[in-house]
Design an enzyme around this catalytic site. Sequence first.
Site, PDB file in Angstrom:
ATOM      1  N   SER A   1       0.855  -1.164   0.110  1.00 14.93           N
ATOM      2  CA  SER A   1      -0.079  -0.090   0.172  1.00 14.93           C
ATOM      3  C   SER A   1       0.956   1.269   0.070  1.00 14.93           C
ATOM      4  CB  SER A   1      -0.662   0.028   1.376  1.00 14.93           C
ATOM      5  OG  SER A   1      -1.721  -1.102   1.077  1.00 14.93           O
TER       6      SER A   1
HETATM    7  N1  SAH Z   1      -0.035  -5.412   3.857  1.00 15.92           N
HETATM    8  C1  SAH Z   1       0.640  -5.749   2.783  1.00 15.92           C
HETATM    9  C2  SAH Z   1       0.052  -5.298   1.468  1.00 15.92           C
HETATM   10  C3  SAH Z   1      -0.975  -6.398   1.113  1.00 15.92           C
HETATM   11  S1  SAH Z   1      -1.795  -6.499  -0.431  1.00 15.92           S
HETATM   12  C4  SAH Z   1       2.063  -5.176   2.637  1.00 15.92           C
HETATM   13  O1  SAH Z   1       2.474  -4.428   3.635  1.00 15.92           O
HETATM   14  O2  SAH Z   1       2.914  -5.389   1.670  1.00 15.92           O
HETATM   15  C5  SAH Z   1      -3.245  -7.581  -0.004  1.00 15.92           C
HETATM   16  C6  SAH Z   1      -2.455  -8.981   0.553  1.00 15.92           C
HETATM   17  O3  SAH Z   1      -3.856  -9.732   0.959  1.00 15.92           O
HETATM   18  C7  SAH Z   1      -1.998  -9.885  -0.880  1.00 15.92           C
HETATM   19  O4  SAH Z   1      -0.845 -10.301  -0.662  1.00 15.92           O
HETATM   20  C8  SAH Z   1      -2.897 -10.757  -0.849  1.00 15.92           C
HETATM   21  O5  SAH Z   1      -2.402 -12.213  -1.359  1.00 15.92           O
HETATM   22  C9  SAH Z   1      -3.767 -10.979   0.413  1.00 15.92           C
HETATM   23  N2  SAH Z   1      -5.007 -11.518   0.530  1.00 15.92           N
HETATM   24  C10 SAH Z   1      -5.947 -11.625  -0.153  1.00 15.92           C
HETATM   25  N3  SAH Z   1      -7.076 -12.378   0.070  1.00 15.92           N
HETATM   26  C11 SAH Z   1      -6.543 -12.971   1.456  1.00 15.92           C
HETATM   27  C12 SAH Z   1      -7.413 -13.956   2.319  1.00 15.92           C
HETATM   28  N4  SAH Z   1      -8.238 -14.352   2.128  1.00 15.92           N
HETATM   29  N5  SAH Z   1      -6.435 -14.300   3.504  1.00 15.92           N
HETATM   30  C13 SAH Z   1      -5.101 -13.700   3.540  1.00 15.92           C
HETATM   31  N6  SAH Z   1      -4.668 -12.934   2.604  1.00 15.92           N
HETATM   32  C14 SAH Z   1      -5.254 -12.509   1.685  1.00 15.92           C
END
Ligand code: SAH
Length: 230
Positions: free
Chosen positions: A81
């Site tokens: 993000s």
């Molecule tokens: N917090 C992260 C950014 C995350 S992007 C950072 O600091 O880099 C969102 C993430 O959520 C992605 O990696 C995606 O694979 C994950 N995601 C999507 N659906 C999910 C689920 N049901 N359970 C766990 N993770 C999930």
Amino acid sequence: MAVLGSAQPDGVPQAAPVEAEATVAARARMVREQIAARGIKDVRVLEALGRVPRHEFLPSSQRLRAYEDGPVPIGEGQTMSQPYIVAFMSAALELKPTDRVLEIGTGSGYQAAVLAELAAEVFTIENVEGLAWRAEGDLKRLGYGRVKVRVGDGYLGWPEAAPFDAIIVTCAPERVPEALVQQLKVGGKMIIPVGPQNGDQELYLLRKHKAGMETKAVLPVRFVPMVKGL
Ligand code: SAH
């Protein structure tokens, strides 16, 4: 700084590598111009974003973009993000140094490292295995080894570690997952983007009271979808 020193062949430990002045300066500028200037006043959050080496959580092809004012690709179609959003969500939780926090969507591990600067214990769940292992390795390498990473489905939360003082969701479901509400302490807060896939979503700040949930829409956003299952 939280970078581990490596041992020389004769076993004499080297001093921790010093971070390049350019990245230190770029990060200080990010905090000043993108975060403080936009109204985030929480000093602990500003300091945490000033400390965590954001570029170290990116694939080498993306490192030069670490301190840009926007999201950055981390592979597997996912993104880290925008710094302002990380700061906004971290500040909204008003974390105390004794808090236990659950993050859904580990991604690069960067947000988890920021949380580790602000709280006592951090649990983070990622459903893409390759991202989870990479994040876990980067967190360890950078001195955030006490963050617990799990490959799993965030819709289920982390029942064995519940209840949590705070929950942060960094992918967008269409509705707030019930398991996460259950795993929040009474008095605890959750920050979560909710809305249609790739459509307009709203960031909600939820607070759990004995009598039920208080819900406040705080910011229009666009996050990657929270997918069902592994
Ligand atoms: N917090 C992260 C950014 C995350 S992007 C950072 O600091 O880099 C969102 C993430 O959520 C992605 O990696 C995606 O694979 C994950 N995601 C999507 N659906 C999910 C689920 N049901 N359970 C766990 N993770 C999930």
